[in-house]
Design a protein around this motif. Structure first.
Motif, short mmCIF file in Angstrom:
data_model
loop_
_atom_site.label_atom_id
_atom_site.label_comp_id
_atom_site.label_asym_id
_atom_site.label_seq_id
_atom_site.Cartn_x
_atom_site.Cartn_y
_atom_site.Cartn_z
N CYS A 192 81.39 -52.17 74.38
CA CYS A 192 81.74 -51.01 73.56
C CYS A 192 80.79 -50.93 72.37
O CYS A 192 80.55 -51.94 71.70
N PRO A 193 80.24 -49.75 72.09
CA PRO A 193 79.27 -49.63 70.99
C PRO A 193 79.90 -49.66 69.60
O PRO A 193 79.17 -49.74 68.61
N LYS A 194 81.21 -49.61 69.51
CA LYS A 194 81.85 -49.63 68.20
C LYS A 194 81.77 -51.03 67.61
O LYS A 194 82.17 -52.01 68.24
N GLU A 195 81.27 -51.13 66.37
CA GLU A 195 80.99 -52.42 65.75
C GLU A 195 82.21 -53.33 65.66
O GLU A 195 82.10 -54.54 65.83
N GLY A 206 84.07 -49.35 83.91
CA GLY A 206 85.03 -49.97 82.99
C GLY A 206 84.79 -49.54 81.56
O GLY A 206 85.73 -49.24 80.82
N LEU A 207 83.51 -49.50 81.15
CA LEU A 207 83.18 -49.04 79.81
C LEU A 207 83.54 -47.56 79.65
O LEU A 207 84.09 -47.16 78.61
N CYS A 208 83.24 -46.75 80.66
CA CYS A 208 83.57 -45.32 80.59
C CYS A 208 85.07 -45.11 80.45
O CYS A 208 85.52 -44.26 79.66
N GLN A 209 85.86 -45.87 81.18
CA GLN A 209 87.32 -45.77 81.07
C GLN A 209 87.79 -46.15 79.68
O GLN A 209 88.70 -45.52 79.13
N HIS A 210 87.16 -47.15 79.09
CA HIS A 210 87.50 -47.57 77.74
C HIS A 210 87.22 -46.46 76.74
O HIS A 210 88.05 -46.16 75.86
N VAL A 211 86.07 -45.83 76.86
CA VAL A 211 85.69 -44.74 75.96
C VAL A 211 86.60 -43.54 76.16
O VAL A 211 87.11 -42.95 75.19
N GLU A 212 86.84 -43.18 77.42
CA GLU A 212 87.67 -42.02 77.72
C GLU A 212 89.11 -42.23 77.28
O GLU A 212 89.79 -41.29 76.86
N ASP A 226 77.58 -38.17 72.50
CA ASP A 226 76.25 -37.77 72.94
C ASP A 226 75.72 -38.74 74.00
O ASP A 226 75.07 -38.32 74.97
N THR A 227 75.99 -40.03 73.80
CA THR A 227 75.53 -41.03 74.78
C THR A 227 76.20 -40.84 76.12
O THR A 227 75.55 -40.89 77.17
N MET A 228 77.51 -40.58 76.11
CA MET A 228 78.24 -40.38 77.36
C MET A 228 77.77 -39.11 78.07
O MET A 228 77.61 -39.08 79.29
N GLU A 229 77.51 -38.05 77.29
CA GLU A 229 77.01 -36.81 77.89
C GLU A 229 75.61 -37.02 78.46
O GLU A 229 75.27 -36.50 79.52
N SER A 230 74.78 -37.80 77.72
CA SER A 230 73.44 -38.10 78.21
C SER A 230 73.50 -38.92 79.50
O SER A 230 72.71 -38.69 80.42
#
Length: 240
Positions: A192-195, A206-212, A226-230
């Motif tokens: 996860c990119p959140k610090e 798995g990361l996408c599910q976490h973000v979503e 923006d990263t997910m859309e990219s």
């Protein structure tokens, strides 16, 4: 189509939680309250009661309701698989990436190929963990290769078939080998990119599910969106 004000009907009454009586719940609800339209009633039920008006179903938490609302029951499959010869569509980037990772795409895209593409594209290691990556012959970062393992009848411990890596037990040898073929024992190259979160994941889905899912609030940040859309646009550019 509803005209004028929408009122909650008896069939939409929110069922009481297991630990509360109907009398207690009735005192806490706003049964009979009027809404300007059905959409307002839906929003009210979601925000105030963790209740899906369309499905007439209550949920124990906001997270459970959110997962339900993001499921194929309520979301259209707008993400088309870009793989050559594949015409499947999915409701989210997580579902699309899982399609690739499960080795079911007609294009032949595999989890290993997807990991390699993402790692090479994520040059700043925004969603990948550099400490778990290898340096390739051309200087590029590469994901560790998946180790192919399989079990034999010698995995039988007298009661069930046991995984020699994690000691998980299975009723059949086929189930054990399905477990070994899965990514569960691969390196957690995504994070996860959140610090203040940094939860790690074996797979991109798995990361996408976490973000979503929004459990840590990471989806609130514009850079993450923006990263997910990219990432989604990048997948759509594939011609595998």
């Amino acid at each position: 189509m509803l005209v004028g004000k929408a009122k909650r009907s008896v069939t939409l009454f929110i069922p009481p939680p297991p630990d509360e009586t109907l009398t207690n719940v009735a005192n806490k609800t706003d049964y009979g309250q009027y809404s300007d339209d059905y959409a307002e009633l839906q929003e009210h039920d979601r925000d105030m009661h963790t209740y899906c008006t369309d499905c007439k179903r209550g949920f124990k938490s906001e997270s459970n309701l959110r997962h339900h609302m993001n499921s194929k029951l309520h979301q259209p499959p707008i993400y088309l698989c870009p793989g050559r010869g594949c015409k499947k569509s999915f409701i989210s980037p997580a579902a699309l990436t899982h399609h690739f990772e499960s080795d079911t795409c007609r294009s032949g895209m595999t989890r290993e190929q997807l990991n390699r593409l993402v790692v090479r594209a994520d040059t700043n290691n925004y969603i990948t963990n550099p400490s778990r990556l290898l340096t390739g012959p051309l200087g590029w970062k590469e994901p560790p290769p998946s180790v192919k393992t399989w079990a034999t009848e010698r995995s039988w411990n007298g009661v069930e078939y046991e995984c020699f890596l994690c000691n998980a037990a299975f009723r059949t040898l086929v189930q054990l080998n399905q477990h070994l073929k899965s990514p569960c024992h691969d390196d957690k190259i995504y994070r996860c990119p959140k610090e203040d979160c940094r939860v790690e994941f074996v797979t991109l889905s798995g990361l996408c599910q976490h973000v979503e899912g929004g459990s840590c609030g990471v989806r609130m940040f514009r850079r993450v969106r923006d990263t997910m859309e990219s990432l989604t646009r990048g997948l759509n550019m594939l011609t595998v």
